[in-house]
Design a protein around this motif. Structure first.
Motif, mmCIF file in Angstrom:
data_model
loop_
_atom_site.group_PDB
_atom_site.id
_atom_site.type_symbol
_atom_site.label_atom_id
_atom_site.label_comp_id
_atom_site.label_asym_id
_atom_site.label_seq_id
_atom_site.Cartn_x
_atom_site.Cartn_y
_atom_site.Cartn_z
ATOM 1 N N THR A 318 0.829 -1.158 0.047
ATOM 2 C CA THR A 318 -0.023 0.030 -0.013
ATOM 3 C C THR A 318 0.866 1.306 0.032
ATOM 4 N N ALA A 319 0.577 2.341 -0.808
ATOM 5 C CA ALA A 319 1.238 3.309 -0.882
ATOM 6 C C ALA A 319 0.242 4.611 -0.733
ATOM 7 N N ARG A 320 0.535 5.260 0.256
ATOM 8 C CA ARG A 320 -0.241 6.427 0.700
ATOM 9 C C ARG A 320 0.633 7.879 0.424
ATOM 10 N N PHE A 321 0.081 8.851 -0.182
ATOM 11 C CA PHE A 321 1.136 9.980 -0.470
ATOM 12 C C PHE A 321 -0.063 11.222 -0.652
ATOM 13 N N ARG A 322 0.530 12.513 -0.752
ATOM 14 C CA ARG A 322 -0.288 13.668 -1.183
ATOM 15 C C ARG A 322 0.041 13.790 -2.601
ATOM 16 N N GLN A 323 -0.930 13.851 -3.430
ATOM 17 C CA GLN A 323 -0.657 14.170 -4.552
ATOM 18 C C GLN A 323 -1.310 15.505 -5.316
ATOM 19 N N ALA A 324 -0.305 16.412 -5.823
ATOM 20 C CA ALA A 324 -0.745 17.761 -6.494
ATOM 21 C C ALA A 324 -0.830 17.540 -7.994
ATOM 22 N N TYR A 325 -2.036 17.687 -8.159
ATOM 23 C CA TYR A 325 -2.331 17.524 -9.784
ATOM 24 C C TYR A 325 -2.922 18.932 -10.198
ATOM 25 N N SER A 326 -2.418 19.127 -11.540
ATOM 26 C CA SER A 326 -2.907 20.337 -12.063
ATOM 27 C C SER A 326 -2.849 19.981 -13.797
ATOM 28 N N ALA A 327 -3.819 20.387 -14.289
ATOM 29 C CA ALA A 327 -4.070 20.393 -15.693
ATOM 30 C C ALA A 327 -5.108 21.506 -16.247
ATOM 31 N N ASP A 328 -4.829 22.279 -16.925
ATOM 32 C CA ASP A 328 -5.577 23.473 -17.781
ATOM 33 C C ASP A 328 -6.123 24.184 -16.433
ATOM 34 N N THR A 329 -7.167 24.144 -16.049
ATOM 35 C CA THR A 329 -7.623 25.422 -15.164
ATOM 36 C C THR A 329 -7.781 24.515 -13.826
ATOM 37 N N LEU A 330 -7.621 23.389 -13.847
ATOM 38 C CA LEU A 330 -7.681 22.376 -12.641
ATOM 39 C C LEU A 330 -6.678 22.409 -11.672
ATOM 40 N N ASN A 331 -6.603 22.620 -10.456
ATOM 41 C CA ASN A 331 -5.397 22.481 -9.480
ATOM 42 C C ASN A 331 -6.159 21.634 -8.514
ATOM 43 N N VAL A 332 -5.584 20.299 -8.120
ATOM 44 C CA VAL A 332 -6.230 19.529 -7.167
ATOM 45 C C VAL A 332 -5.156 19.064 -6.142
ATOM 46 N N SER A 333 -5.160 19.348 -4.891
ATOM 47 C CA SER A 333 -4.248 18.809 -3.897
ATOM 48 C C SER A 333 -5.131 17.843 -2.846
ATOM 49 N N SER A 334 -4.485 16.447 -2.945
ATOM 50 C CA SER A 334 -5.484 15.642 -2.199
ATOM 51 C C SER A 334 -4.548 14.429 -1.701
ATOM 52 N N ARG A 335 -5.094 13.819 -0.646
ATOM 53 C CA ARG A 335 -4.270 12.287 -0.336
ATOM 54 C C ARG A 335 -4.748 11.213 -1.204
ATOM 55 N N LYS A 336 -3.964 10.317 -1.484
ATOM 56 C CA LYS A 336 -4.228 9.123 -2.485
ATOM 57 C C LYS A 336 -3.671 8.028 -1.881
ATOM 58 N N THR A 337 -4.459 6.924 -2.189
ATOM 59 C CA THR A 337 -3.779 5.527 -1.852
ATOM 60 C C THR A 337 -3.922 4.769 -2.770
ATOM 61 N N LEU A 338 -2.849 4.029 -3.243
ATOM 62 C CA LEU A 338 -2.657 3.001 -3.970
ATOM 63 C C LEU A 338 -2.377 1.474 -3.393
ATOM 64 N N ASP A 339 -3.233 0.703 -3.894
ATOM 65 C CA ASP A 339 -2.885 -0.650 -3.422
ATOM 66 C C ASP A 339 -2.005 -1.513 -4.532
ATOM 67 N N LEU A 340 -1.216 -2.218 -4.304
ATOM 68 C CA LEU A 340 -0.325 -2.863 -5.568
ATOM 69 C C LEU A 340 -0.136 -4.204 -5.117
ATOM 70 N N VAL A 341 0.007 -5.183 -6.356
ATOM 71 C CA VAL A 341 0.590 -6.234 -6.023
ATOM 72 C C VAL A 341 1.716 -6.838 -6.941
ATOM 73 N N HIS A 342 2.595 -7.527 -6.463
ATOM 74 C CA HIS A 342 3.913 -8.023 -7.105
ATOM 75 C C HIS A 342 3.670 -9.358 -7.975
ATOM 76 N N SER A 343 3.670 -9.257 -9.278
ATOM 77 C CA SER A 343 3.370 -10.174 -10.335
ATOM 78 C C SER A 343 4.204 -10.064 -11.353
ATOM 79 N N ASN A 344 4.757 -11.076 -11.896
ATOM 80 C CA ASN A 344 5.631 -11.053 -13.211
ATOM 81 C C ASN A 344 6.970 -9.922 -13.049
ATOM 82 N N GLY A 345 7.430 -10.058 -11.636
ATOM 83 C CA GLY A 345 8.498 -9.346 -11.468
ATOM 84 C C GLY A 345 8.269 -7.750 -11.290
#
Length: 356
Positions: A318-345
């Motif tokens: 599990t990876a938790r982090f703060r993400q600062a995303y901007s595109a065109d007129t949108l600016n988003v700062s939020s917390r995000k969580t990614l769940d990952l698995v290890h497969s095929n190396g």
């Protein structure tokens, strides 16, 4: 859940402050001015000002959100529903438009639609307490309808059903006299939830002196320590295998963000595992098509990650982090969580969520 226009003046108190985050001074002043008009009970003036500003910035999500608030407060639910629906289509990562849609649907007694919208809000941000509370209200109203239907079909069930129905009716009577249901106070793009502090890592045991590291024990690994972005090593001592896995997960997350920012669709989509569960009820093919249209269609994208915390448990992480995303007129700062698995190396994403 009560009407949006009854509850918004109280719930919009913080918007004037939070709108200052991630926006230019001019735009922040616009948001604050429109918010003050809504709080002052002048939704028509607020709507006129929002429309005026949107003429120059038609895609500004904050202005569009405030337009929906003003429309709802002005007693134009159809217009407000259209506004919030469009926001959910273009910015599915924001939970508040889903929540406000649910309030509007509930006011029209479209409880199934309200429930679906709230479930999407919670799926987008599992820590969004307002949506959880409103979903509880929806379930209570659905229960009330079911109990009433049971009484109609079987009068003999009155002894067991009437007390339950009375409790639910008492609950909503108390709400009417009290705070009432809640609509979103501000879009996530300007008011990201404050993350909970990461727990301090447990002290690592002092290793016994030996010429070579001993094999890792079968017990669960010690909690992972915070990993600063972009390249870092765990702050606490760990077994070599755990340290290597933590670094590999961090590198996979950074590569995912870099591919996103570069609009490298092969690298971006390749970061997701075959078992990844797309949001809503989309198929994997539909989700990939939607993501490509949304990413490639942007003129420029920036994705910056910070405060990354990685926890590895065998072949899952599990990876938790703060993400600062901007595109065109949108600016988003939020917390995000990614769940990952290890497969095929390699480490790949099986689930992602915003908030928490």
């Amino acid at each position: 859940m009560k009407q949006v226009r009854r509850t918004l003046p109280r719930l919009l108190r913080l918007l004037a402050l939070t709108a200052l985050l991630g926006a230019s001074v001019a735009h922040a002043n616009d948001y604050a001015d429109i918010t003050q008009l809504i709080k002052a009970g002048k939704p028509a003036d607020a709507l006129a000002k929002a429309e005026q500003r949107l003429a120059a910035n038609p895609r500004d999500p904050q202005l569009r959100f405030l337009r929906g608030v003003a429309q709802a407060d002005l007693g134009k639910p159809a217009d407000a529903i259209a506004t919030f629906t469009k926001l959910t289509e273009e910015y599915p990562e924001l939970p508040e438009p889903y929540n406000n849609l649910a309030v509007l649907y509930a006011n029209q007694n479209q409880l199934d639609k309200a429930r679906t919208a709230l479930e999407m809000a919670i799926r987008t941000n599992p820590s969004y307490a307002t949506a959880h509370e409103n979903l509880g209200d929806i379930y209570a109203k659905l229960a009330s309808q079911a109990y009433s239907k049971a009484l109609q079909l079987d009068a003999g069930s009155a002894n067991s059903v009437k007390p339950k129905l009375a409790l639910i009716r008492e609950l909503f009577t108390a709400e009417t006299a009290g705070k009432g249901g809640r609509a979103a106070a501000a879009p996530t793009v300007v008011a990201p939830p404050r993350p909970a502090a990461a727990p301090a890592p447990a002290p690592a045991p002092t290793p016994a002196p030996a010429p070579a590291p001993a094999p890792a024990p079968a017990a669960a690994p010690a909690p992972a320590a915070a990993v600063p972005a972009p390249a870092a090593t765990p702050a606490a001592a760990a077994e070599p295998a755990d340290a290597a896995a933590t670094q590999a997960v961090t590198a996979a997350v950074q590569a995912w963000a870099a591919a996103w920012a570069a609009k490298d669709m092969k690298g971006y989509l390749g970061a997701y595992d075959k078992s990844f569960d797309p949001p809503g009820r989309m198929s994997r093919a539909e989700w990939e098509k939607e993501r490509e249209a949304r990413i490639v269609g942007k003129s420029k994208i920036s994705v910056r990650l910070s405060d990354i915390v990685v926890a590895v448990h065998g072949d899952k992480a599990t990876a938790r982090f703060r993400q600062a995303y901007s595109a065109d007129t949108l600016n988003v700062s939020s917390r995000k969580t990614l769940d990952l698995v290890h497969s095929n190396g390699r480490w790949t994403i099986v689930r992602e969520s915003t908030g928490g």
